[in-house]
Write a protein that holds these residues in place. Structure first.
Motif, PDB file in Angstrom:
ATOM      1  N   THR A   9       0.843  -1.194   0.000  1.00 42.13           N
ATOM      2  CA  THR A   9       0.000   0.000   0.000  1.00 42.13           C
ATOM      3  C   THR A   9       0.877   1.242   0.000  1.00 42.13           C
ATOM      4  OG1 THR A   9      -1.682  -1.195   1.260  1.00 42.13           O
ATOM      5  CG2 THR A   9      -1.867   1.194   1.191  1.00 42.13           C
ATOM      6  N   PRO A  10       0.651   2.177  -0.925  1.00 48.03           N
ATOM      7  CA  PRO A  10       1.491   3.376  -0.972  1.00 48.03           C
ATOM      8  C   PRO A  10       1.329   4.223   0.285  1.00 48.03           C
ATOM      9  CG  PRO A  10      -0.404   3.611  -2.421  1.00 48.03           C
ATOM     10  CD  PRO A  10      -0.396   2.183  -1.955  1.00 48.03           C
ATOM     11  N   ALA A  11       2.389   4.945   0.617  1.00 47.51           N
ATOM     12  CA  ALA A  11       2.366   5.782   1.812  1.00 47.51           C
ATOM     13  C   ALA A  11       1.517   7.023   1.583  1.00 47.51           C
ATOM     14  CB  ALA A  11       3.780   6.192   2.187  1.00 47.51           C
ATOM     15  N   PRO A  12       0.674   7.387   2.549  1.00 52.92           N
ATOM     16  CA  PRO A  12      -0.058   8.648   2.439  1.00 52.92           C
ATOM     17  C   PRO A  12       0.811   9.829   2.834  1.00 52.92           C
ATOM     18  CG  PRO A  12      -0.600   7.568   4.495  1.00 52.92           C
ATOM     19  CD  PRO A  12       0.325   6.637   3.762  1.00 52.92           C
ATOM     20  N   GLU A  13       0.373  10.999   2.419  1.00 50.96           N
ATOM     21  CA  GLU A  13       0.920  12.236   2.954  1.00 50.96           C
ATOM     22  C   GLU A  13       0.315  12.463   4.336  1.00 50.96           C
ATOM     23  OE1 GLU A  13       0.535  14.189  -1.539  1.00 50.96           O
ATOM     24  OE2 GLU A  13      -0.701  14.905   0.129  1.00 50.96           O
ATOM     25  N   GLN A  14       0.914  13.364   5.105  1.00 51.78           N
ATOM     26  CA  GLN A  14       0.341  13.722   6.395  1.00 51.78           C
ATOM     27  C   GLN A  14       0.148  15.221   6.473  1.00 51.78           C
ATOM     28  OE1 GLN A  14       2.333  12.155   9.841  1.00 51.78           O
ATOM     29  NE2 GLN A  14       0.607  12.620  11.177  1.00 51.78           N
ATOM     30  N   LEU A  15      -1.069  15.616   6.871  1.00 52.17           N
ATOM     31  CA  LEU A  15      -1.424  17.021   6.985  1.00 52.17           C
ATOM     32  C   LEU A  15      -1.757  17.356   8.433  1.00 52.17           C
ATOM     33  CD1 LEU A  15      -4.125  17.153   4.136  1.00 52.17           C
ATOM     34  CD2 LEU A  15      -1.646  17.400   3.858  1.00 52.17           C
ATOM     35  N   GLY A  16      -1.647  18.624   8.764  1.00 49.42           N
ATOM     36  CA  GLY A  16      -2.174  19.135  10.019  1.00 49.42           C
ATOM     37  C   GLY A  16      -3.289  20.114   9.705  1.00 49.42           C
ATOM     38  N   VAL A  17      -4.480  19.858  10.208  1.00 52.78           N
ATOM     39  CA  VAL A  17      -5.651  20.689   9.901  1.00 52.78           C
ATOM     40  C   VAL A  17      -6.108  21.389  11.174  1.00 52.78           C
ATOM     41  CG1 VAL A  17      -8.038  20.668   9.106  1.00 52.78           C
ATOM     42  CG2 VAL A  17      -6.352  19.194   8.003  1.00 52.78           C
ATOM     43  N   PRO A  18      -6.292  22.713  11.136  1.00 51.91           N
ATOM     44  CA  PRO A  18      -6.694  23.425  12.354  1.00 51.91           C
ATOM     45  C   PRO A  18      -8.118  23.080  12.779  1.00 51.91           C
ATOM     46  CG  PRO A  18      -6.691  24.910  10.452  1.00 51.91           C
ATOM     47  CD  PRO A  18      -6.071  23.627   9.998  1.00 51.91           C
ATOM     48  N   VAL A  19      -8.251  22.745  14.059  1.00 52.94           N
ATOM     49  CA  VAL A  19      -9.554  22.518  14.683  1.00 52.94           C
ATOM     50  C   VAL A  19      -9.507  23.214  16.035  1.00 52.94           C
ATOM     51  CG1 VAL A  19      -9.976  20.302  13.523  1.00 52.94           C
ATOM     52  CG2 VAL A  19      -8.797  20.341  15.739  1.00 52.94           C
ATOM     53  N   GLU A  20     -10.602  23.216  16.734  1.00 54.70           N
ATOM     54  CA  GLU A  20     -10.625  23.869  18.043  1.00 54.70           C
ATOM     55  C   GLU A  20      -9.613  23.217  18.977  1.00 54.70           C
ATOM     56  OE1 GLU A  20     -13.762  25.030  21.617  1.00 54.70           O
ATOM     57  OE2 GLU A  20     -14.502  24.203  19.720  1.00 54.70           O
ATOM     58  N   ALA A  51      -6.079   2.758   9.420  1.00 58.75           N
ATOM     59  CA  ALA A  51      -7.036   1.658   9.307  1.00 58.75           C
ATOM     60  C   ALA A  51      -7.648   1.567   7.913  1.00 58.75           C
ATOM     61  CB  ALA A  51      -8.152   1.824  10.337  1.00 58.75           C
ATOM     62  N   TRP A  52      -7.583   2.637   7.131  1.00 61.86           N
ATOM     63  CA  TRP A  52      -8.222   2.690   5.810  1.00 61.86           C
ATOM     64  C   TRP A  52      -7.287   2.277   4.687  1.00 61.86           C
ATOM     65  CZ3 TRP A  52     -13.348   3.223   5.812  1.00 61.86           C
ATOM     66  CH2 TRP A  52     -13.933   3.716   6.987  1.00 61.86           C
ATOM     67  N   PHE A  53      -6.208   1.560   5.019  1.00 54.94           N
ATOM     68  CA  PHE A  53      -5.208   1.216   4.012  1.00 54.94           C
ATOM     69  C   PHE A  53      -5.788   0.450   2.834  1.00 54.94           C
ATOM     70  CE2 PHE A  53      -4.989  -2.308   7.112  1.00 54.94           C
ATOM     71  CZ  PHE A  53      -5.123  -3.417   6.286  1.00 54.94           C
ATOM     72  N   GLU A  54      -6.689  -0.498   3.084  1.00 54.48           N
ATOM     73  CA  GLU A  54      -7.201  -1.316   1.990  1.00 54.48           C
ATOM     74  C   GLU A  54      -8.177  -0.541   1.114  1.00 54.48           C
ATOM     75  OE1 GLU A  54      -7.578  -4.744  -0.448  1.00 54.48           O
ATOM     76  OE2 GLU A  54      -6.058  -4.037   0.982  1.00 54.48           O
ATOM     77  N   VAL A  55      -8.980   0.324   1.727  1.00 59.04           N
ATOM     78  CA  VAL A  55      -9.851   1.187   0.927  1.00 59.04           C
ATOM     79  C   VAL A  55      -8.998   2.106   0.055  1.00 59.04           C
ATOM     80  CG1 VAL A  55     -11.536   3.063   1.045  1.00 59.04           C
ATOM     81  CG2 VAL A  55     -11.789   1.056   2.522  1.00 59.04           C
ATOM     82  N   ALA A  56      -7.920   2.652   0.616  1.00 58.54           N
ATOM     83  CA  ALA A  56      -7.027   3.504  -0.173  1.00 58.54           C
ATOM     84  C   ALA A  56      -6.435   2.730  -1.348  1.00 58.54           C
ATOM     85  CB  ALA A  56      -5.908   4.052   0.715  1.00 58.54           C
TER      86      ALA A  56
END
Length: 309
Positions: A9-20, A51-56
């Motif tokens: 499974t290819p590696a995803p990117e990682q983001l930081g998203v602002p939340v409260e 956990a979503w590796f297979e869907v990806a």
């Protein structure tokens, strides 16, 4: 190989998203097809975004997949409370808003299914469809069964491990390989997902899941009325897939046709519910049949084929 990558499974990117209160960590598998949709995928109560590796893998670039680590888990473990399903739903809405996605598809597994449904109810302008995987339907507690007993029974060893430490990564791997719902399907992908949960250092490695978050969220899965009714109040189309077997691979899963019908999810309900044969609560997410069903629900019948089937 990165810590998010397995051989298949290819590696995803990682983001930081602002939340409260800070930033939500989000894994991103980008689309490779122009004009492809975006899907937000919400994991279960003691899981993480990987956990979503297979869907990806089965989406194969036909959609952008965004999988947050929920507040109090994974790389969002330091994002503090208060916790609760509504808080997670608001975090998902903040993610959709921050990235300018507009109405999007939200998929949820286990506790994440309650969060997906609740996101649609609380933020109807941001969600155009929900796909619920072995979750989102709440049953009343049987008479004489306490909240604590019910939570322990449902989560089993997943809850117990949050108070455990492990001397090394091999010990954690062996812990999961003994799990009856994991053993028969063990793979490099499952190994990468479980290893991503570890924090700390040897000889005291531990799960990234914050116990207070899991306890608060688990209680709401069992008792919160807003979450319990969300599946019946969806402002958008939805679909439910359920596993035939349970969290410990026991013959009876969380749902069956009779129990769903008793909660009003029969042929008259606007959310169609379908069993995924031969799956348990976990393999419905990473097995061929379950991940293929999710992909088809997200992309439509044309998704059936070698990459998604």
């Amino acid at each position: 190989m990165s810590r998010f990558e397995s051989p298949s499974t290819p590696a995803p990117e990682q983001l930081g998203v602002p939340v409260e209160g800070g930033e939500l960590s989000v894994l991103r598998w980008p689309a490779t097809v122009p004009g492809a949709p975006t899907v937000v995928a919400v994991h279960g109560i003691t899981a993480n975004g990987l956990a979503w590796f297979e869907v990806a893998r089965r989406l194969a670039g036909r959609a952008t997949l965004l999988a947050p680590d929920l507040r109090g888990r994974g790389d969002s473990r330091d994002l503090g409370g208060p916790y609760g399903l509504a808080r997670h739903a608001d975090d998902v809405a903040a993610l959709i808003t921050a990235l300018g996605l507009g109405p999007t598809v939200v998929v949820g597994h286990s506790m994440g299914a309650w969060v997906a449904a609740l996101t649609a109810v609380r933020h109807p302008g941001l969600v155009r469809r929900v796909v619920l995987v072995d979750g989102a339907v709440t049953f009343p507690l049987p008479e004489g069964v306490s909240e604590d007993d019910a939570l322990a029974a449902v989560l089993g060893p997943a809850l117990a491990r949050l108070s455990m430490t492990f001397p090394d990564r091999r010990a954690y791997r062996e812990f999961w390989q003994r799990h009856p719902a994991f053993a028969a399907d063990w793979s490099d992908d499952i190994d990468a997902f479980t290893q991503r949960d570890l924090v700390g250092g040897e000889p005291e490695l531990r799960s990234s899941c914050v116990l207070a978050a899991v306890e608060a969220d688990g209680a709401q899965v069992l008792l919160d009325r807003e979450a319990a009714t969300a599946v019946h109040r969806l402002p958008c189309p939805g679909e439910l897939f359920w596993a035939e077997r349970g969290l410990l691979d026991e013959p009876r899963g969380l749902y069956d046709e009779e129990r769903l019908a008793a909660m009003g999810l029969d042929h008259t309900h606007p959310v169609p519910a379908s069993a995924v044969p031969g799956t348990n609560h976990y393999s419905i997410l990473w097995g061929r049949a379950g991940a293929g069903a999710v992909v088809r629900a997200v992309l439509g019948p044309a998704a059936a084929g070698p990459a998604a089937g």
